[in-house]
Motif scaffolding. Structure first.
Motif, mmCIF file in Angstrom:
data_model
loop_
_atom_site.group_PDB
_atom_site.id
_atom_site.type_symbol
_atom_site.label_atom_id
_atom_site.label_comp_id
_atom_site.label_asym_id
_atom_site.label_seq_id
_atom_site.Cartn_x
_atom_site.Cartn_y
_atom_site.Cartn_z
ATOM 1 N N LEU A 134 1.799 6.800 -4.823
ATOM 2 C CA LEU A 134 2.536 7.524 -3.796
ATOM 3 C C LEU A 134 3.224 6.584 -2.817
ATOM 4 C CD1 LEU A 134 0.025 10.421 -3.294
ATOM 5 C CD2 LEU A 134 2.448 10.714 -3.776
ATOM 6 N N LYS A 135 4.388 7.033 -2.342
ATOM 7 C CA LYS A 135 5.205 6.268 -1.414
ATOM 8 C C LYS A 135 5.405 7.080 -0.133
ATOM 9 C CE LYS A 135 7.893 4.496 -5.336
ATOM 10 N NZ LYS A 135 9.256 4.385 -5.917
ATOM 11 N N PRO A 136 5.700 6.428 0.972
ATOM 12 C CA PRO A 136 5.953 7.192 2.211
ATOM 13 C C PRO A 136 7.062 8.219 2.053
ATOM 14 C CG PRO A 136 5.594 4.893 2.729
ATOM 15 C CD PRO A 136 5.625 4.988 1.226
ATOM 16 N N LEU A 184 -3.632 13.557 3.563
ATOM 17 C CA LEU A 184 -3.123 12.268 4.013
ATOM 18 C C LEU A 184 -3.654 11.172 3.095
ATOM 19 C CD1 LEU A 184 -1.762 10.435 6.157
ATOM 20 C CD2 LEU A 184 -3.937 10.507 7.413
ATOM 21 N N VAL A 185 -2.748 10.323 2.625
ATOM 22 C CA VAL A 185 -3.135 9.253 1.712
ATOM 23 C C VAL A 185 -2.309 8.025 2.027
ATOM 24 C CG1 VAL A 185 -1.488 9.981 -0.077
ATOM 25 C CG2 VAL A 185 -3.555 8.722 -0.727
ATOM 26 N N GLN A 186 -2.861 6.862 1.761
ATOM 27 C CA GLN A 186 -2.112 5.626 1.969
ATOM 28 C C GLN A 186 -1.148 5.388 0.811
ATOM 29 O OE1 GLN A 186 -5.062 2.535 2.567
ATOM 30 N NE2 GLN A 186 -4.925 2.783 4.797
ATOM 31 N N ALA A 187 -0.118 4.653 1.095
ATOM 32 C CA ALA A 187 0.837 4.290 0.052
ATOM 33 C C ALA A 187 0.110 3.612 -1.108
ATOM 34 C CB ALA A 187 1.906 3.363 0.617
ATOM 35 N N GLY A 188 0.495 4.002 -2.310
ATOM 36 C CA GLY A 188 -0.162 3.496 -3.511
ATOM 37 C C GLY A 188 -1.297 4.373 -3.996
ATOM 38 N N GLY A 189 -1.700 5.319 -3.169
ATOM 39 C CA GLY A 189 -2.797 6.196 -3.526
ATOM 40 C C GLY A 189 -2.369 7.362 -4.394
ATOM 41 N N SER A 190 -3.318 8.260 -4.644
ATOM 42 C CA SER A 190 -3.088 9.389 -5.533
ATOM 43 C C SER A 190 -3.595 10.679 -4.907
ATOM 44 C CB SER A 190 -3.821 9.175 -6.865
ATOM 45 O OG SER A 190 -3.351 8.034 -7.544
#
Length: 123
Positions: free
Chosen positions: A86-88, A11-17
């Protein structure tokens, strides 16, 4: 027979890698072309990226070009998928697959598949 095991999802937030790994066991991995695919719930399995045997040939889906990078280390029998910005809509189960025959973007060209790893991107 080559066996593929993916890892690195989460699980990662948008904009993450995230960096996914596809580790192979069995026969010589360097003789295989490797592709990454993803499947969101209720949708078809879609092409993401592929890398040829030497690592010098790469191709990407338009939706990930410039954000994702595929690479391989044949000495370690591993292929990587580096995913940035990353994007949703990147949320899916990601699969690596191997083909002994052709450098392709189509699911049917790949003979061997891993079990998949879940990537979830929160907004």
């Amino acid at each position: 027979q080559v066996q593929l095991v993916e890892s690195g999802g989460g699980l990662v937030q948008a904009g993450g890698s995230l960096r996914l790994s596809c580790a192979a066991s069995g026969q010589t991995f360097s003789s295989y072309i490797v592709g990454w695919f993803r499947q969101a719930p209720g949708k078809d399995r879609d092409f993401v990226a592929a890398i040829n045997r030497s690592g010098g040939g790469l191709t990407y889906a338009d939706s990930v070009r410039g954000r994702f990078t595929v690479s391989r280390d044949n000495a370690l029998n591993t292929v990587y998928l580096e995913m940035d910005s990353l994007k949703p809509e990147d949320t899916a189960v990601y699969y690596c697959a191997a083909s002994s025959r052709v450098f392709s973007r189509t699911v049917s060209a790949y003979d061997l598949w891993g079990q998949g790893t879940q990537v979830t991107v929160s907004s």
